[in-house]
Scaffold this motif. Structure first.
Motif, PDB file in Angstrom:
ATOM      1  N   THR A 185      19.105   4.601  -7.617  1.00  0.00           N
ATOM      2  CA  THR A 185      18.164   5.215  -8.179  1.00  0.00           C
ATOM      3  C   THR A 185      17.333   6.272  -7.256  1.00  0.00           C
ATOM      4  OG1 THR A 185      16.883   3.209  -7.599  1.00  0.00           O
ATOM      5  CG2 THR A 185      17.818   3.358  -9.941  1.00  0.00           C
ATOM      6  N   PHE A 186      16.653   7.260  -8.145  1.00  0.00           N
ATOM      7  CA  PHE A 186      16.136   8.376  -7.443  1.00  0.00           C
ATOM      8  C   PHE A 186      14.718   8.054  -7.017  1.00  0.00           C
ATOM      9  CE2 PHE A 186      19.313  11.392  -9.532  1.00  0.00           C
ATOM     10  CZ  PHE A 186      20.089  11.049  -8.638  1.00  0.00           C
ATOM     11  N   GLY A 187      13.982   7.353  -7.664  1.00  0.00           N
ATOM     12  CA  GLY A 187      12.746   7.021  -7.389  1.00  0.00           C
ATOM     13  C   GLY A 187      12.522   6.207  -6.110  1.00  0.00           C
ATOM     14  N   GLY A 188      11.588   6.522  -5.236  1.00  0.00           N
ATOM     15  CA  GLY A 188      11.269   5.676  -3.855  1.00  0.00           C
ATOM     16  C   GLY A 188       9.872   5.594  -3.609  1.00  0.00           C
ATOM     17  N   LEU A 189       9.989   5.532  -2.216  1.00  0.00           N
ATOM     18  CA  LEU A 189       8.433   5.771  -1.739  1.00  0.00           C
ATOM     19  C   LEU A 189       8.224   7.204  -1.162  1.00  0.00           C
ATOM     20  CD1 LEU A 189       9.041   2.405   0.474  1.00  0.00           C
ATOM     21  CD2 LEU A 189       8.134   2.521  -1.706  1.00  0.00           C
ATOM     22  N   ARG A 190       6.863   7.340  -0.866  1.00  0.00           N
ATOM     23  CA  ARG A 190       6.457   8.576  -0.466  1.00  0.00           C
ATOM     24  C   ARG A 190       6.200   8.225   1.012  1.00  0.00           C
ATOM     25  NH1 ARG A 190       3.827  12.682  -2.562  1.00  0.00           N
ATOM     26  NH2 ARG A 190       3.513  11.286  -4.707  1.00  0.00           N
ATOM     27  N   ALA A 191       6.839   9.653   1.774  1.00  0.00           N
ATOM     28  CA  ALA A 191       6.901   9.682   3.059  1.00  0.00           C
ATOM     29  C   ALA A 191       7.063  10.843   3.749  1.00  0.00           C
ATOM     30  CB  ALA A 191       8.104   8.998   3.662  1.00  0.00           C
ATOM     31  N   GLY A 192       6.739  11.172   4.909  1.00  0.00           N
ATOM     32  CA  GLY A 192       6.342  12.271   5.724  1.00  0.00           C
ATOM     33  C   GLY A 192       7.793  12.552   6.232  1.00  0.00           C
ATOM     34  N   THR A 193       7.949  13.645   6.817  1.00  0.00           N
ATOM     35  CA  THR A 193       9.313  14.204   7.221  1.00  0.00           C
ATOM     36  C   THR A 193       9.882  13.365   8.377  1.00  0.00           C
ATOM     37  OG1 THR A 193       8.334  15.734   8.853  1.00  0.00           O
ATOM     38  CG2 THR A 193       8.794  16.322   6.729  1.00  0.00           C
ATOM     39  N   HIS A 194       9.321  12.206   9.060  1.00  0.00           N
ATOM     40  CA  HIS A 194      10.156  11.375   9.995  1.00  0.00           C
ATOM     41  C   HIS A 194      10.168  10.037   9.366  1.00  0.00           C
ATOM     42  CE1 HIS A 194       9.748  14.309  13.122  1.00  0.00           C
ATOM     43  NE2 HIS A 194      10.595  13.779  13.515  1.00  0.00           N
ATOM     44  N   GLY A 195       9.663   9.942   8.018  1.00  0.00           N
ATOM     45  CA  GLY A 195      10.120   8.663   7.312  1.00  0.00           C
ATOM     46  C   GLY A 195       8.788   7.846   7.331  1.00  0.00           C
ATOM     47  N   GLY A 241       0.880  -1.381  -0.011  1.00  0.00           N
ATOM     48  CA  GLY A 241       0.021  -0.020  -0.277  1.00  0.00           C
ATOM     49  C   GLY A 241       0.861   1.418   0.159  1.00  0.00           C
ATOM     50  N   ALA A 242       2.235   1.280  -0.029  1.00  0.00           N
ATOM     51  CA  ALA A 242       2.900   2.548   0.004  1.00  0.00           C
ATOM     52  C   ALA A 242       2.961   3.060  -1.466  1.00  0.00           C
ATOM     53  CB  ALA A 242       4.408   2.036   0.093  1.00  0.00           C
ATOM     54  N   GLY A 243       2.723   4.493  -1.278  1.00  0.00           N
ATOM     55  CA  GLY A 243       2.982   5.289  -2.529  1.00  0.00           C
ATOM     56  C   GLY A 243       4.231   5.504  -2.975  1.00  0.00           C
ATOM     57  N   THR A 244       4.377   5.917  -4.285  1.00  0.00           N
ATOM     58  CA  THR A 244       5.574   6.298  -4.573  1.00  0.00           C
ATOM     59  C   THR A 244       5.982   7.699  -4.959  1.00  0.00           C
ATOM     60  OG1 THR A 244       4.960   6.064  -6.930  1.00  0.00           O
ATOM     61  CG2 THR A 244       5.615   4.020  -6.064  1.00  0.00           C
ATOM     62  N   HIS A 245       7.184   8.191  -4.830  1.00  0.00           N
ATOM     63  CA  HIS A 245       7.415   9.452  -5.043  1.00  0.00           C
ATOM     64  C   HIS A 245       8.733   9.721  -5.670  1.00  0.00           C
ATOM     65  CE1 HIS A 245       7.088  13.624  -3.958  1.00  0.00           C
ATOM     66  NE2 HIS A 245       7.926  13.760  -2.794  1.00  0.00           N
ATOM     67  N   GLY A 246       8.995  10.882  -6.100  1.00  0.00           N
ATOM     68  CA  GLY A 246      10.265  11.144  -6.662  1.00  0.00           C
ATOM     69  C   GLY A 246      10.371  10.638  -8.307  1.00  0.00           C
ATOM     70  N   MET A 260      15.851   4.404  -0.568  1.00  0.00           N
ATOM     71  CA  MET A 260      14.281   4.064  -0.741  1.00  0.00           C
ATOM     72  C   MET A 260      13.345   5.264  -0.568  1.00  0.00           C
ATOM     73  SD  MET A 260      13.917   0.294   0.891  1.00  0.00           S
ATOM     74  CE  MET A 260      12.315   0.256   0.294  1.00  0.00           C
ATOM     75  N   LEU A 261      14.026   6.343  -0.125  1.00  0.00           N
ATOM     76  CA  LEU A 261      12.979   7.585   0.271  1.00  0.00           C
ATOM     77  C   LEU A 261      12.903   8.461  -1.006  1.00  0.00           C
ATOM     78  CD1 LEU A 261      11.362   9.755   2.022  1.00  0.00           C
ATOM     79  CD2 LEU A 261      13.712  10.695   2.648  1.00  0.00           C
ATOM     80  N   GLY A 262      11.936   8.501  -1.521  1.00  0.00           N
ATOM     81  CA  GLY A 262      11.797   9.440  -2.734  1.00  0.00           C
ATOM     82  C   GLY A 262      11.596  10.708  -2.718  1.00  0.00           C
ATOM     83  N   GLY A 263      11.873  11.530  -3.511  1.00  0.00           N
ATOM     84  CA  GLY A 263      11.684  12.934  -3.747  1.00  0.00           C
ATOM     85  C   GLY A 263      12.644  13.869  -3.667  1.00  0.00           C
ATOM     86  N   LEU A 264      13.899  13.457  -3.011  1.00  0.00           N
ATOM     87  CA  LEU A 264      14.909  14.620  -2.891  1.00  0.00           C
ATOM     88  C   LEU A 264      15.674  14.788  -4.243  1.00  0.00           C
ATOM     89  CD1 LEU A 264      16.408  13.376   0.447  1.00  0.00           C
ATOM     90  CD2 LEU A 264      15.531  15.633   0.001  1.00  0.00           C
ATOM     91  N   PHE A 265      15.948  13.783  -4.967  1.00  0.00           N
ATOM     92  CA  PHE A 265      16.605  14.136  -6.280  1.00  0.00           C
ATOM     93  C   PHE A 265      16.070  13.707  -7.649  1.00  0.00           C
ATOM     94  CE2 PHE A 265      19.168  12.185  -2.529  1.00  0.00           C
ATOM     95  CZ  PHE A 265      19.852  13.435  -2.282  1.00  0.00           C
ATOM     96  N   SER A 266      16.405  14.512  -8.550  1.00  0.00           N
ATOM     97  CA  SER A 266      15.868  14.254 -10.004  1.00  0.00           C
ATOM     98  C   SER A 266      16.999  14.607 -10.925  1.00  0.00           C
ATOM     99  CB  SER A 266      14.574  15.005 -10.116  1.00  0.00           C
ATOM    100  OG  SER A 266      13.987  14.850 -11.433  1.00  0.00           O
ATOM    101  N   GLY A 267      17.280  13.881 -11.662  1.00  0.00           N
ATOM    102  CA  GLY A 267      18.265  14.065 -12.867  1.00  0.00           C
ATOM    103  C   GLY A 267      19.621  14.428 -12.469  1.00  0.00           C
ATOM    104  N   ASN A 268      19.779  14.716 -11.292  1.00  0.00           N
ATOM    105  CA  ASN A 268      21.307  15.177 -10.690  1.00  0.00           C
ATOM    106  C   ASN A 268      21.133  14.985  -9.176  1.00  0.00           C
ATOM    107  OD1 ASN A 268      23.942  15.709 -10.838  1.00  0.00           O
ATOM    108  ND2 ASN A 268      23.619  17.940 -11.667  1.00  0.00           N
ATOM    109  N   TYR A 269      22.540  15.437  -8.831  1.00  0.00           N
ATOM    110  CA  TYR A 269      22.544  15.140  -7.225  1.00  0.00           C
ATOM    111  C   TYR A 269      23.873  15.917  -6.670  1.00  0.00           C
ATOM    112  CZ  TYR A 269      24.748  12.264  -3.496  1.00  0.00           C
ATOM    113  OH  TYR A 269      24.990  11.603  -2.355  1.00  0.00           O
TER     114      TYR A 269
END
Length: 495
Positions: A437-447, A259-264, A466-475
């Protein structure tokens, strides 16, 4: 403390899946709250540490100069002659936005930056050690000073190997149980809540560990060629895996099924210029990060047709290196060559360019160099002549700043343009080395893992790659270990 997972089906307060920097940070935080913690590491003890083991150990943190960091660092006689510019939270945020084309999750980024230095001090208090990375991030100037550049200075003592050794020691001292060679398979659900994991060991035995919370820190899917092809595109099967061979996306798949959502950005990744001809250029635990070739800002990069195809001086290496692997993979044969001459060759990092078995072609003429590269000599001569003639030599070369010393050719070289005109010439063959890889799971600020509609998945946390959303295309270099520590600590503080 270690126990044999093969004979055990039992329960813990917290189960952490993944034994890299992020997983250990989560385990530390949970253990200091009195929780009974189990850490499951897919790799056997001889292959443990995840991608963190393979890194140079760089941590990007916001700081106000050397005085602000002094309490965190190992003593070094070079400190009195060190110039370390401050790196503010605004600088950090600006670099994150710049390299991702403003696609980074701003809320997660703010937490990452604001807690970066404090989290390293927290780890330091648990016995982890840090130092200034002179050999990677500083250039000597004419006044015998060491000048740091690019916003990155702090690294773990002993690199990635030292980082994992120190994490492991701290975890054991805190009573964390570590089981090696145990692959988590599926998440156990109980009334809509994640209540543990099923596992299988290297000998095929199965079991279940129940837990009040599960923290996922098992990395991305970069070590699975088919998942790379599916999400990154055709041709990514040819990329070389820089780090652990165990990051095959198992727990991403399991979490989504629960049931986890994806992010990033699931369509991009961290990938670098990597030694193309070395016989053991995947998951090499001896050479680890030494197979990287990060000296391209000092020279030029050509493809198998002898043509340049990127701006080697677009920005500091720390802000471009993680996207240029993909650019190389897109070239004919997925290979390119970094070119230097007798002037620039001595400036290259010893650990990378003088490592045992480094692949290199050396010649006294460009025609001989082209022959060793397997490139058309006339094409290479033309490329070098055009580049040399287009340099604005009135601007002084300064490797510690964006000096504007440009080559007005196509593509341009925006900074640090230096002619290749003094033999011998050097060509280092490079290909694409994929890191994570940059794609990961959707999460709140405490994971806390969230579903696609934003509701929490009870009992499930995520951190690290595994935490998605911080990076895209570069880093920005050094941000991954910082992120793993910051969000690992946050996940463990609630799990």
């Amino acid at each position: 403390m270690q126990r044999d997972a093969r004979a055990i089906d039992d329960a813990f307060d917290v189960v952490v899946v993944g034994g890299g920097n992020a997983g250990f940070s989560a385990a530390h935080a949970a253990a200091e709250r009195g929780r009974r913690v189990l850490l499951l590491e897919k790799g056997p003890a001889a292959e443990a540490g995840g991608n963190s083991f393979y890194t140079a150990g760089a941590f990007r943190v916001a700081h106000d100069g050397l005085g602000d960091l002094a309490d965190l660092l190992d003593p070094d006689p070079r400190h009195p002659v060190t110039v370390l510019p401050s790196y503010s939270a605004a600088d950090f945020a600006g670099d994150m936005a710049k390299v991702t084309d403003d696609r980074n999750d701003k809320i997660l980024t703010e937490v990452l930056i604001s807690e970066s230095a404090a989290t390293l001090r927290w780890l330091h208090g648990k016995g982890l050690r840090f130092r200034l990375m002179y050999e990677r991030q500083a250039y000597p100037d004419g006044d015998d000073r060491q000048v740091f550049w690019g916003g990155l200075a702090v690294g773990s003592t002993g690199g990635g190997k030292g980082l994992i050794e120190q994490h492991t020691r701290a975890a054991r001292q805190a009573g964390v149980e570590i089981r090696y060679g145990v692959r988590a398979r599926e998440l156990v659900l109980d009334g809509g809540r994640v209540a543990g994991v099923t596992w299988q060991d290297a000998e095929g035995r199965d079991g279940t560990v129940r837990a009040g919370s599960v923290v996922l820190a098992a990395g991305g899917f970069e070590a699975d060629a088919e998942l790379r092809r599916e999400h990154l595109g055709e041709g990514w099967q040819r990329a070389k895996v820089r780090g652990t061979p165990h990051n095959t996306g198992d727990m991403l798949v399991a979490a989504i099924a629960a049931g986890a959502g994806t992010h990033g950005d699931w369509g991009s990744c961290h990938s670098v210029a990597w030694d193309a001809w070395h016989a053991e250029n995947e998951s090499n635990r001896e050479l680890t990060n030494q197979l990287t070739r990060g000296g391209y800002p000092l020279g030029i990069v050509v493809n198998a047709d002898g043509r340049r195809f990127l701006d080697e001086g677009a920005d500091f290496r720390n802000l471009t290196y993680a996207k240029y692997g993909a650019r190389i993979l897109a070239q004919p044969g997925g290979v390119a060559f970094q070119l230097f001459d007798a002037t620039t060759r001595p400036e290259l990092r010893t650990e990378e360019y003088d490592m045992p078995g480094a692949s290199v072609v050396t010649a006294d003429t460009l025609d001989e160099l082209a022959a060793g590269m397997g490139v058309d000599p006339a094409a290479l001569r033309g490329t070098v002549a055009e580049f040399n003639a287009s340099i604005d030599r009135s601007i002084p070369l300064d490797l510690s700043v964006l000096d504007g010393r440009a080559a007005a050719t196509t593509p341009p070289k925006s900074n640090w343009a230096t002619p290749l005109e003094h033999p011998p010439y050097y060509a280092f063959p490079v290909t694409c080395g994929i890191t994570f890889t940059f794609g990961g799971l959707r999460a709140g600020t405490h994971g806390q893992v969230l579903g696609e509609s934003g509701e929490p998945v009870p009992g499930l946390f995520v951190c690290g790659e595994m935490l998605g959303g911080l990076f895209s295309g570069n880093y920005p270099g050094g941000t991954g270990l910082t992120s793993g520590a910051v969000f690992g600590r946050r996940a463990g503080s609630l799990a």
